[in-house]
Each structure stands twice: as structure tokens, then as C-alpha cells.
Design a protein around this motif. Sequence first.
Motif, PDB file in Angstrom:
ATOM      1  N   ILE A 189     -61.819 -57.383   1.755  1.00 54.75           N
ATOM      2  CA  ILE A 189     -62.825 -58.444   1.736  1.00 54.75           C
ATOM      3  C   ILE A 189     -63.960 -58.097   0.776  1.00 54.75           C
ATOM      4  CG2 ILE A 189     -64.742 -59.364   3.118  1.00 54.75           C
ATOM      5  CD1 ILE A 189     -62.357 -61.014   3.525  1.00 54.75           C
ATOM      6  N   VAL A 190     -64.492 -56.884   0.885  1.00 57.58           N
ATOM      7  CA  VAL A 190     -65.628 -56.484   0.053  1.00 57.58           C
ATOM      8  C   VAL A 190     -65.243 -56.502  -1.420  1.00 57.58           C
ATOM      9  CG1 VAL A 190     -67.199 -54.588  -0.508  1.00 57.58           C
ATOM     10  CG2 VAL A 190     -66.693 -55.127   1.891  1.00 57.58           C
ATOM     11  N   HIS A 191     -64.095 -55.926  -1.745  1.00 60.47           N
ATOM     12  CA  HIS A 191     -63.659 -55.876  -3.142  1.00 60.47           C
ATOM     13  C   HIS A 191     -63.487 -57.278  -3.718  1.00 60.47           C
ATOM     14  CE1 HIS A 191     -61.451 -54.616  -6.737  1.00 60.47           C
ATOM     15  NE2 HIS A 191     -60.602 -55.593  -6.460  1.00 60.47           N
ATOM     16  N   ASN A 192     -62.815 -58.146  -2.972  1.00 56.53           N
ATOM     17  CA  ASN A 192     -62.547 -59.487  -3.492  1.00 56.53           C
ATOM     18  C   ASN A 192     -63.800 -60.351  -3.545  1.00 56.53           C
ATOM     19  OD1 ASN A 192     -59.459 -60.159  -3.976  1.00 56.53           O
ATOM     20  ND2 ASN A 192     -59.577 -58.675  -2.310  1.00 56.53           N
ATOM     21  N   ALA A 193     -64.697 -60.178  -2.596  1.00 63.34           N
ATOM     22  CA  ALA A 193     -65.949 -60.930  -2.634  1.00 63.34           C
ATOM     23  C   ALA A 193     -66.775 -60.545  -3.858  1.00 63.34           C
ATOM     24  CB  ALA A 193     -66.748 -60.689  -1.358  1.00 63.34           C
ATOM     25  N   LYS A 194     -66.723 -59.279  -4.220  1.00 67.02           N
ATOM     26  CA  LYS A 194     -67.514 -58.797  -5.357  1.00 67.02           C
ATOM     27  C   LYS A 194     -66.878 -59.122  -6.704  1.00 67.02           C
ATOM     28  CE  LYS A 194     -69.946 -54.905  -3.192  1.00 67.02           C
ATOM     29  NZ  LYS A 194     -70.136 -53.429  -3.206  1.00 67.02           N
ATOM     30  N   HIS A 195     -65.555 -59.123  -6.766  1.00 68.26           N
ATOM     31  CA  HIS A 195     -64.889 -59.196  -8.060  1.00 68.26           C
ATOM     32  C   HIS A 195     -64.200 -60.531  -8.350  1.00 68.26           C
ATOM     33  CE1 HIS A 195     -65.650 -54.965  -8.859  1.00 68.26           C
ATOM     34  NE2 HIS A 195     -65.255 -54.688  -7.628  1.00 68.26           N
ATOM     35  N   SER A 196     -64.102 -61.398  -7.358  1.00 66.54           N
ATOM     36  CA  SER A 196     -63.477 -62.697  -7.612  1.00 66.54           C
ATOM     37  C   SER A 196     -64.502 -63.663  -8.186  1.00 66.54           C
ATOM     38  CB  SER A 196     -62.894 -63.271  -6.318  1.00 66.54           C
ATOM     39  OG  SER A 196     -63.928 -63.557  -5.394  1.00 66.54           O
ATOM     40  N   ARG A 197     -64.016 -64.814  -8.590  1.00 67.61           N
ATOM     41  CA  ARG A 197     -64.908 -65.843  -9.105  1.00 67.61           C
ATOM     42  C   ARG A 197     -65.831 -66.332  -7.990  1.00 67.61           C
ATOM     43  NH1 ARG A 197     -63.299 -71.714 -11.649  1.00 67.61           N
ATOM     44  NH2 ARG A 197     -65.382 -72.247 -12.401  1.00 67.61           N
ATOM     45  N   PHE A 198     -67.022 -66.746  -8.356  1.00 66.98           N
ATOM     46  CA  PHE A 198     -67.992 -67.289  -7.409  1.00 66.98           C
ATOM     47  C   PHE A 198     -67.444 -68.611  -6.878  1.00 66.98           C
ATOM     48  CE2 PHE A 198     -72.266 -69.285  -6.561  1.00 66.98           C
ATOM     49  CZ  PHE A 198     -72.677 -68.373  -5.604  1.00 66.98           C
ATOM     50  N   LEU A 199     -67.126 -68.648  -5.576  1.00 63.15           N
ATOM     51  CA  LEU A 199     -66.370 -69.781  -5.041  1.00 63.15           C
ATOM     52  C   LEU A 199     -67.154 -71.088  -4.999  1.00 63.15           C
ATOM     53  CD1 LEU A 199     -64.170 -68.256  -2.189  1.00 63.15           C
ATOM     54  CD2 LEU A 199     -63.703 -68.500  -4.640  1.00 63.15           C
ATOM     55  N   MET A 200     -68.474 -71.024  -5.049  1.00 61.95           N
ATOM     56  CA  MET A 200     -69.236 -72.266  -5.096  1.00 61.95           C
ATOM     57  C   MET A 200     -69.085 -72.968  -6.445  1.00 61.95           C
ATOM     58  SD  MET A 200     -70.693 -73.070  -2.231  1.00 61.95           S
ATOM     59  CE  MET A 200     -72.047 -74.156  -2.680  1.00 61.95           C
ATOM     60  N   ASN A 201     -68.509 -72.284  -7.410  1.00 60.78           N
ATOM     61  CA  ASN A 201     -68.275 -72.888  -8.724  1.00 60.78           C
ATOM     62  C   ASN A 201     -66.868 -73.464  -8.861  1.00 60.78           C
ATOM     63  OD1 ASN A 201     -70.832 -72.395  -9.774  1.00 60.78           O
ATOM     64  ND2 ASN A 201     -70.280 -70.367 -10.538  1.00 60.78           N
ATOM     65  N   VAL A 202     -66.144 -73.534  -7.773  1.00 57.47           N
ATOM     66  CA  VAL A 202     -64.778 -74.067  -7.816  1.00 57.47           C
ATOM     67  C   VAL A 202     -64.805 -75.544  -7.428  1.00 57.47           C
ATOM     68  CG1 VAL A 202     -62.436 -73.868  -6.912  1.00 57.47           C
ATOM     69  CG2 VAL A 202     -63.823 -71.805  -7.251  1.00 57.47           C
ATOM     70  N   TYR A 203     -64.321 -76.387  -8.306  1.00 53.27           N
ATOM     71  CA  TYR A 203     -64.243 -77.831  -8.045  1.00 53.27           C
ATOM     72  C   TYR A 203     -62.918 -78.066  -7.322  1.00 53.27           C
ATOM     73  CZ  TYR A 203     -65.860 -82.606  -9.102  1.00 53.27           C
ATOM     74  OH  TYR A 203     -66.369 -83.880  -9.023  1.00 53.27           O
ATOM     75  N   TRP A 204     -62.932 -77.818  -6.016  1.00 58.32           N
ATOM     76  CA  TRP A 204     -61.716 -77.766  -5.215  1.00 58.32           C
ATOM     77  C   TRP A 204     -60.854 -79.020  -5.329  1.00 58.32           C
ATOM     78  CZ3 TRP A 204     -60.791 -73.067  -3.357  1.00 58.32           C
ATOM     79  CH2 TRP A 204     -61.878 -72.206  -3.183  1.00 58.32           C
ATOM     80  N   GLU A 205     -61.509 -80.150  -5.473  1.00 56.43           N
ATOM     81  CA  GLU A 205     -60.771 -81.414  -5.521  1.00 56.43           C
ATOM     82  C   GLU A 205     -59.811 -81.497  -6.700  1.00 56.43           C
ATOM     83  OE1 GLU A 205     -64.849 -82.261  -3.646  1.00 56.43           O
ATOM     84  OE2 GLU A 205     -63.960 -80.901  -5.121  1.00 56.43           O
ATOM     85  N   ASN A 206     -60.008 -80.658  -7.704  1.00 54.75           N
ATOM     86  CA  ASN A 206     -59.115 -80.648  -8.869  1.00 54.75           C
ATOM     87  C   ASN A 206     -57.915 -79.724  -8.690  1.00 54.75           C
ATOM     88  OD1 ASN A 206     -60.820 -82.412 -10.235  1.00 54.75           O
ATOM     89  ND2 ASN A 206     -62.002 -80.751 -11.164  1.00 54.75           N
TER      90      ASN A 206
END
Length: 229
Positions: A189-206
Motif C-alpha cells: 500500500i505505502v509503495h503504490n500510494a507513493k509511486h503510482s499516479r495521483f488518483l484524483m487526476n484520473v478521469y474515471w469516466e473515460n
Amino acid sequence: MSAKLYPTHIPTTGLQKAILASGSALTAILSPWRGDAVACMGETTAGWALPKIYQRMMEDSEGQRILLEKPRIQDDTISLEQLRNMPDSTLGREYARFLDRLKTTPSARPNVQFVDDVELAYVMTRYRETHDLFHTLLQMPTNILGEVMVKWFEGIQFGFPMCITGGLFGAFRLYPKQRELFRLHLNWIVHNAKHSRFLMNVYWENYWTTDLRELRASLNLDEPPELLK
């Protein structure tokens, strides 16, 4: 105290927010199933986190588009029936399956009330309406273990005091076997939270038709631990 800024807005002073934050935090810790208390705590303690999230969204092209278009994930903006008919393992199909398992709908989330800025109120709304998509993406169950893991992820990425508090206190409420799984997969969890894309920037509907493995890879997320699926 500010004037009413949007239909569901309840203007409050700093003192009133502090009182609401204290009361809702205690209720949320003692009764984490109380969605109203969790929502109130989230809004009244997010004063410094929301501007930072907004800034990160403004620095990203997809995040900017979200802030400009202000999409909503509600019963009247998406068709759960269409999502249910999508192929297995796509974001849309698995999100609909997640909601069906919980016997809930996108509109079940409470409205934002205590954020005294229209743009930041939308950021909080967007977070609230995409929380179940985080569960879907991370393939975390909605039991206390899954919620704690998601709260840790959100706390690290977004900095919401509600998520940090929920992750810390929630960990103490785990059963011994759950606590063992939590310790085993905390690094994931810690590794992926730090190194993945910022999820608030994902336009999920697409991405409704996108396979989850493909989507996770594009977001620089490792595959979830098998024991938590």
C-alpha cells in the motif's frame, strides 16, 4: 461566517468547524459505519489538504479537465445497467459489481456541506464519488481490513486527516488474522500510494471499458495482493 455558496452548503465559523470536527471524529472512531460522521469529519478537517489536492489537479492536464468539466458520478449521470453489461475485468463491470455487492448506488454518498469554497467543495465531492472506484482499482474488500488499506492509500496520496486517522485507528480494530494480513501487505500500500499516479487526476469516466490490469499498469500500480482479492 461566509454566505451560502452552493445548494448544499452550510456556512460555519472556525469554532463551529472545530466543534463539528471533534464530535464527528469521536463518533467516527467509535462507530465507523456512521457515514454521516465520517463525511462531517472529512469536510471539517480538510482545510489544508483540499487546496493541495486542487493544486496537484491544476498541474495535471487530466486533472485540469476534471476541474473544468466537473463530472459527477451519480445515478443520473452513469448507467449501472450499461456497466453491468461490460466484459468482466473492465473497470465499469467491476465497479458495478462492487456496488451491487454492497447493495448501494453512486448517489448514496452524502452531499458536501461544510467546505467554504466552491472549487474545493467540488474536489471533496469528486473524492467522495470516486472512493468506491479506488476500492475497485485496488481490489480491496469493504470489510474493515479493506477499508483500512484504502484509507492508508488515500491518507498517503491525499493527506486527508480523516483518512490518516481512519487508517491508524482502524488498524487497532483489526482481528489478529486481519492484523497479520495488514502487516504483510502494508508495504504494498505505502509503495503504490507513493509511486503510482495521483488518483484524483484520473478521469474515471473515460476508462469504463479498460481492463483493470491494463489500467493499473498505466497508473503505475502493482497488482493487488492475492490474499486481499
